[in-house]
Scaffold this motif. Sequence first.
Motif, PDB file in Angstrom:
ATOM      1  N   ILE B  19       0.843  -1.197   0.000  1.00 30.62           N
ATOM      2  CA  ILE B  19       0.000   0.000   0.000  1.00 30.62           C
ATOM      3  C   ILE B  19       0.880   1.250   0.000  1.00 30.62           C
ATOM      4  O   ILE B  19       0.601   2.227  -0.701  1.00 30.62           O
ATOM      5  CB  ILE B  19      -0.974  -0.023   1.196  1.00 30.62           C
ATOM      6  CG1 ILE B  19      -2.089  -1.039   0.907  1.00 30.62           C
ATOM      7  CG2 ILE B  19      -1.570   1.353   1.446  1.00 30.62           C
ATOM      8  CD1 ILE B  19      -2.941  -1.383   2.095  1.00 30.62           C
ATOM      9  N   THR B  21       4.092   1.505  -1.192  1.00 36.31           N
ATOM     10  CA  THR B  21       4.728   1.688  -2.506  1.00 36.31           C
ATOM     11  C   THR B  21       3.684   2.055  -3.561  1.00 36.31           C
ATOM     12  O   THR B  21       3.917   2.940  -4.389  1.00 36.31           O
ATOM     13  CB  THR B  21       5.463   0.405  -2.957  1.00 36.31           C
ATOM     14  OG1 THR B  21       4.535  -0.672  -2.966  1.00 36.31           O
ATOM     15  CG2 THR B  21       6.618   0.080  -2.045  1.00 36.31           C
ATOM     16  N   GLY B  22       2.541   1.405  -3.496  1.00 33.25           N
ATOM     17  CA  GLY B  22       1.478   1.743  -4.444  1.00 33.25           C
ATOM     18  C   GLY B  22       1.057   3.196  -4.287  1.00 33.25           C
ATOM     19  O   GLY B  22       0.840   3.895  -5.273  1.00 33.25           O
ATOM     20  N   MET B  25       3.445   5.358  -6.011  1.00 32.69           N
ATOM     21  CA  MET B  25       3.258   5.331  -7.457  1.00 32.69           C
ATOM     22  C   MET B  25       2.075   6.213  -7.874  1.00 32.69           C
ATOM     23  O   MET B  25       2.096   6.836  -8.925  1.00 32.69           O
ATOM     24  CB  MET B  25       2.991   3.894  -7.935  1.00 32.69           C
ATOM     25  CG  MET B  25       4.079   2.886  -7.626  1.00 32.69           C
ATOM     26  SD  MET B  25       5.679   3.348  -8.237  1.00 32.69           S
ATOM     27  CE  MET B  25       5.610   2.732  -9.905  1.00 32.69           C
ATOM     28  N   LEU B  26       1.053   6.213  -7.040  1.00 34.55           N
ATOM     29  CA  LEU B  26      -0.164   6.943  -7.408  1.00 34.55           C
ATOM     30  C   LEU B  26      -0.093   8.417  -7.052  1.00 34.55           C
ATOM     31  O   LEU B  26      -0.895   9.211  -7.542  1.00 34.55           O
ATOM     32  CB  LEU B  26      -1.378   6.318  -6.706  1.00 34.55           C
ATOM     33  CG  LEU B  26      -1.799   4.942  -7.198  1.00 34.55           C
ATOM     34  CD1 LEU B  26      -3.062   4.496  -6.473  1.00 34.55           C
ATOM     35  CD2 LEU B  26      -2.059   4.964  -8.691  1.00 34.55           C
ATOM     36  N   LEU B  27       0.849   8.776  -6.168  1.00 36.41           N
ATOM     37  CA  LEU B  27       0.872  10.141  -5.638  1.00 36.41           C
ATOM     38  C   LEU B  27       0.804  11.216  -6.730  1.00 36.41           C
ATOM     39  O   LEU B  27      -0.025  12.130  -6.631  1.00 36.41           O
ATOM     40  CB  LEU B  27       2.115  10.326  -4.756  1.00 36.41           C
ATOM     41  CG  LEU B  27       2.188  11.667  -4.032  1.00 36.41           C
ATOM     42  CD1 LEU B  27       1.028  11.812  -3.059  1.00 36.41           C
ATOM     43  CD2 LEU B  27       3.513  11.809  -3.295  1.00 36.41           C
ATOM     44  N   PRO B  28       1.631  11.153  -7.779  1.00 38.09           N
ATOM     45  CA  PRO B  28       1.550  12.207  -8.795  1.00 38.09           C
ATOM     46  C   PRO B  28       0.173  12.294  -9.439  1.00 38.09           C
ATOM     47  O   PRO B  28      -0.314  13.394  -9.708  1.00 38.09           O
ATOM     48  CB  PRO B  28       2.602  11.801  -9.825  1.00 38.09           C
ATOM     49  CG  PRO B  28       3.547  10.930  -9.089  1.00 38.09           C
ATOM     50  CD  PRO B  28       2.723  10.212  -8.072  1.00 38.09           C
ATOM     51  N   PHE B  29      -0.464  11.138  -9.645  1.00 39.44           N
ATOM     52  CA  PHE B  29      -1.808  11.164 -10.234  1.00 39.44           C
ATOM     53  C   PHE B  29      -2.779  11.844  -9.284  1.00 39.44           C
ATOM     54  O   PHE B  29      -3.570  12.699  -9.666  1.00 39.44           O
ATOM     55  CB  PHE B  29      -2.299   9.743 -10.525  1.00 39.44           C
ATOM     56  CG  PHE B  29      -1.472   8.996 -11.527  1.00 39.44           C
ATOM     57  CD1 PHE B  29      -1.701   9.156 -12.884  1.00 39.44           C
ATOM     58  CD2 PHE B  29      -0.470   8.141 -11.123  1.00 39.44           C
ATOM     59  CE1 PHE B  29      -0.944   8.471 -13.821  1.00 39.44           C
ATOM     60  CE2 PHE B  29       0.299   7.452 -12.047  1.00 39.44           C
ATOM     61  CZ  PHE B  29       0.067   7.610 -13.397  1.00 39.44           C
ATOM     62  N   TRP B  31      -2.217  13.860  -6.809  1.00 42.77           N
ATOM     63  CA  TRP B  31      -1.944  15.284  -6.610  1.00 42.77           C
ATOM     64  C   TRP B  31      -2.384  16.093  -7.826  1.00 42.77           C
ATOM     65  O   TRP B  31      -2.944  17.175  -7.708  1.00 42.77           O
ATOM     66  CB  TRP B  31      -0.448  15.480  -6.335  1.00 42.77           C
ATOM     67  CG  TRP B  31      -0.121  16.804  -5.728  1.00 42.77           C
ATOM     68  CD1 TRP B  31       0.676  17.772  -6.253  1.00 42.77           C
ATOM     69  CD2 TRP B  31      -0.589  17.316  -4.475  1.00 42.77           C
ATOM     70  NE1 TRP B  31       0.750  18.849  -5.415  1.00 42.77           N
ATOM     71  CE2 TRP B  31      -0.031  18.602  -4.324  1.00 42.77           C
ATOM     72  CE3 TRP B  31      -1.445  16.815  -3.477  1.00 42.77           C
ATOM     73  CZ2 TRP B  31      -0.279  19.401  -3.198  1.00 42.77           C
ATOM     74  CZ3 TRP B  31      -1.704  17.605  -2.368  1.00 42.77           C
ATOM     75  CH2 TRP B  31      -1.124  18.879  -2.240  1.00 42.77           C
ATOM     76  N   MET B  32      -2.150  15.531  -9.008  1.00 46.01           N
ATOM     77  CA  MET B  32      -2.544  16.206 -10.245  1.00 46.01           C
ATOM     78  C   MET B  32      -4.053  16.432 -10.269  1.00 46.01           C
ATOM     79  O   MET B  32      -4.532  17.540 -10.539  1.00 46.01           O
ATOM     80  CB  MET B  32      -2.111  15.344 -11.441  1.00 46.01           C
ATOM     81  CG  MET B  32      -2.581  15.807 -12.790  1.00 46.01           C
ATOM     82  SD  MET B  32      -1.824  14.811 -14.100  1.00 46.01           S
ATOM     83  CE  MET B  32      -2.783  13.311 -13.998  1.00 46.01           C
TER      84      MET B  32
END
Lengths: 309, 278, 387
Positions: B19, B21-22, B25-29, B31-32
């Motif tokens: 969770i 690491t995932g 990976m999802l953070l930029p999405f 935040w965007m």
Amino acid sequence: MHAHPAASPAAVGNAARSRRRGEVLRACALVGPALLLLLVLFLLPTLAILGIALTDWQFGAQSLSFVGAANFQEIFADATFRASFGNTLVYVLIVVPGTVVCALVVALLIEADSRFRSFYRAIHFLPFMATLAAMAIAWEALLHPTIGLVNQMLAAIGAPTANWLRDERTVLPVLAIIGIWQNLGFALVLFMAGLKAIPRDLYDAADIDGASSWMDRILTVTLPMLGPVSMFVVIVVALRAFEAFDTVQMLTQGGPGKASELLLYTLYRESFEFLRTGYGAAITVVFLTIVVSLTLFQARVMDRKVHYS
Amino acid sequence: MSAHRLSLPARLTRHAVLIVTGGMMLLPFVWMISLSLKPPGEIFHGGFSLLPDRWNAWENYTTALTAAPLPRFMLNGVAVCAAILALQILFCAPAAYALAKLNFRGREVVFGLVLVALLIPHQVLALPLFILGYQLGLLNSYAALIFPFVVSPFGIFLFRQFFKGIPDDIVHAARLDGLSEFSIVWRIMLPMAMPAVIAFSIFSVVAHWNDLFWPLIAVRQEELMPPSLGIMAFKNEEAGNDYGPLMAGASLVVAPLLIAFLCAQRWFIEGLTAGATK
Amino acid sequence: MASLSIAGITKGFEATQVLKGVSLDIRDGEFLTLLGPSGCGKSTLLRILAGLEIQDGGTISIDDRVVDDLHPKKRDVAMVFQSYALYPHMTVRDNISVPLKMRRLSSWQRLPLFGRCLPNSARIRKEIAGEAGKVAKSVGIEHLLDRKPGQLSGGQRQRVAVARAMVRHPAVFLMDEPLSNLDAKLRVQMRAEIKELHRRLGVTFIYVTHDQAEAMTLSDRVAVMLDGELLQVAPPDAIYAEPNDRRVAEFIGSPKINLLDAVVRTPETIDVAGATLPVPTGCEPGTNIVLGIRPEAFHYVDRFAPGTLGARVHLVEHLGSDLFVHCDFPGAGAPLIARLATDRAPSLSIGETVHLGIDASRVLLFRPDGSRLPNREATVTTLRGRA
């Protein structure tokens, strides 16, 4: 089928010959267009680039002259190219181990149990197929010196903050982290395929033989069996790292100073912004040499399949 | 199942690590998308909250769609990707069939050339193709975006592999039934090779929708730009001051492939990893 | 050395019940074969014995010690897999050494590179390599010790797998179809070697196969399994001659046993396909039964006589010493196969009617539910004299 009256041996010969000619024609019609396009779009341009690299041609100039290896001497003497070459190596040396190790660990964890397998795989794979030019903008927002989430979080826990993309010391590692973020899912999927290919019997045998702990099973079966896949992943990720361009173009333009000049970005600038065609071609040849040697190395490794014989 | 069930702590650790690491990976999405919903004031005020206090999504997305020709970029992307894919299949499938199923002199040489072409990264070809495009007067047109990619050595290679797995008897039967070689390609081989076609299509569309390098070289006019180049132009015009619409634009560019991916995960992973093994 | 006790084992995978309460006692040093068609649950049972799967219910004990909660490592069992499951990246010597390394080296000593530097590690490793060599010699593969499995033939791999199982002197050997990946000739040879190995080691062997020839030649006792149930456990000759269930009779023997529907006429005779045969049943007249006749229980009769069956020949297969005669026969669904001695039967032509006598002491009787009806002492034991 043609109904030739096969009366005499001569007629049989003719029929056979005309059929053979028909086969050649058919093959030409099928392969011809693709072959022509391959020559015009791939093979001749590659030869052309090797030729142009030996000239002093500037795009748009009326004349050009043969300068031998002068372009190559020049690029290796040029501070920008040397910085770019060095940066690229550093970038690759961070991205490759970072991606491979993280991906391997995540792959082992995902495969350790069946719960939420495809969900975890999907979220780790997302960055690989998102348009990097657009995601670079999201990264810029995350890394913004004042309103970026990264600095805000660091400030909240009292850690030092930085202007990540404008600081010579941080810019290359930050780009490398974005590179890892982007390629991890790809390496992950390759590792997961490799893990699936390990016969279950081997784990059972290891179990009976007494390799009972998770660590024993990994050391006895998993890692040795992943050897060839790992080699492959290392090279594929290295190839992608050498081809890094979008993040430099979107985020740093090679700056600050030359701290984030990467090979492909330098190639782009020299060839298409400064229009120094011969010089750009020489950089292209360097790039081509790296990529081709890595790919050939990979092909050899895959042919030998390491110790699987 | 096997006797090796993970213990409860091990299972919890697995979920916890994945969770985290995932999430990274999802953070930029995340935040965007979060920024694309917020008004400028909230963006520049900072803060960790994902959802805005005052919703500004409508304004941001409208600006993204009207101030910049974003719909135009997306349509360009669709048109260019579709044209490239159609031409690639048109040229690659017959060649792959001949290489897989016909015996003709020079076959090994042709296949050797395909393998050589497979080695060459596209960035190497940019300079000579730029010159070629210039000589032919193709630059700054849709044709400029399409012509370098009309044949794909990877496509030929992949289709050839797949066609080789189809029994020769099927080809012989089709010939006896009176099909021409071209009808064998289009009516028999390609439908049987659907998995390869789908994998290749995904590979091709993802590569060209996301490509920035060649469009940057090939077109300067805004009306011709594909999404990746368009979002770059948008960013440069806005000079990074109007984050909300910029993030909205970026989200819209990324969305089609991500949604398609979430709907057909397995196919995407297959298609994109097939590209690696070239 | 160990005896094994299996009590009421059940196991299901999702909706299907693979084992429906299997109980079995295996004596110390016995060679027991689990025989059954694929999917009958025999491999699952073996994997449960090994500790690779956990049963849903029931208990396994080895030497009166319950092992249900024990990891495979602690059960003192070794296993030879159908695929051999050799580690492809290790030499033969290393493959054979793994079980010893896992037991004798501590987890620190087992670590790659680093582990070799620890005290005692080198000495123990040397001992292990020596033992691996000895075991390899005993199965005749000492010249292959430095090869990798990929460089070996099927038979050689099989021996490596056996050596890996032998090296730590387990109390129980488990073998999961170990011969099924070999060609027919090698299979016969390896079969003899496994038999010899069992004699030499004297430990308990549990052997899973779908091949009745293997089961018959190797075993002290055969356990026939079908659909997750044990149908019969008995020595090979008894399994063939005295099956306790119609399904066992059908599974064992080739060509298959002939089964005919019959009705009891008197306690001493039955009606089958229009003929009346002197088969004593002791049942009430009118009872439906199934008559099972092995192909070799028929004999040729040169003309019609009471108590024989008349059937139309539709295929004759010559096997040298014997003939397999396939006949159609009114009232029987499937064709009937008789095995006749060549010297006793004249050359038969297709379409001809053949008269078959039946050795009443060798027929098997089953109730309609498939269970065996015990043979009764007949008042007239054979019909041969009358013919």
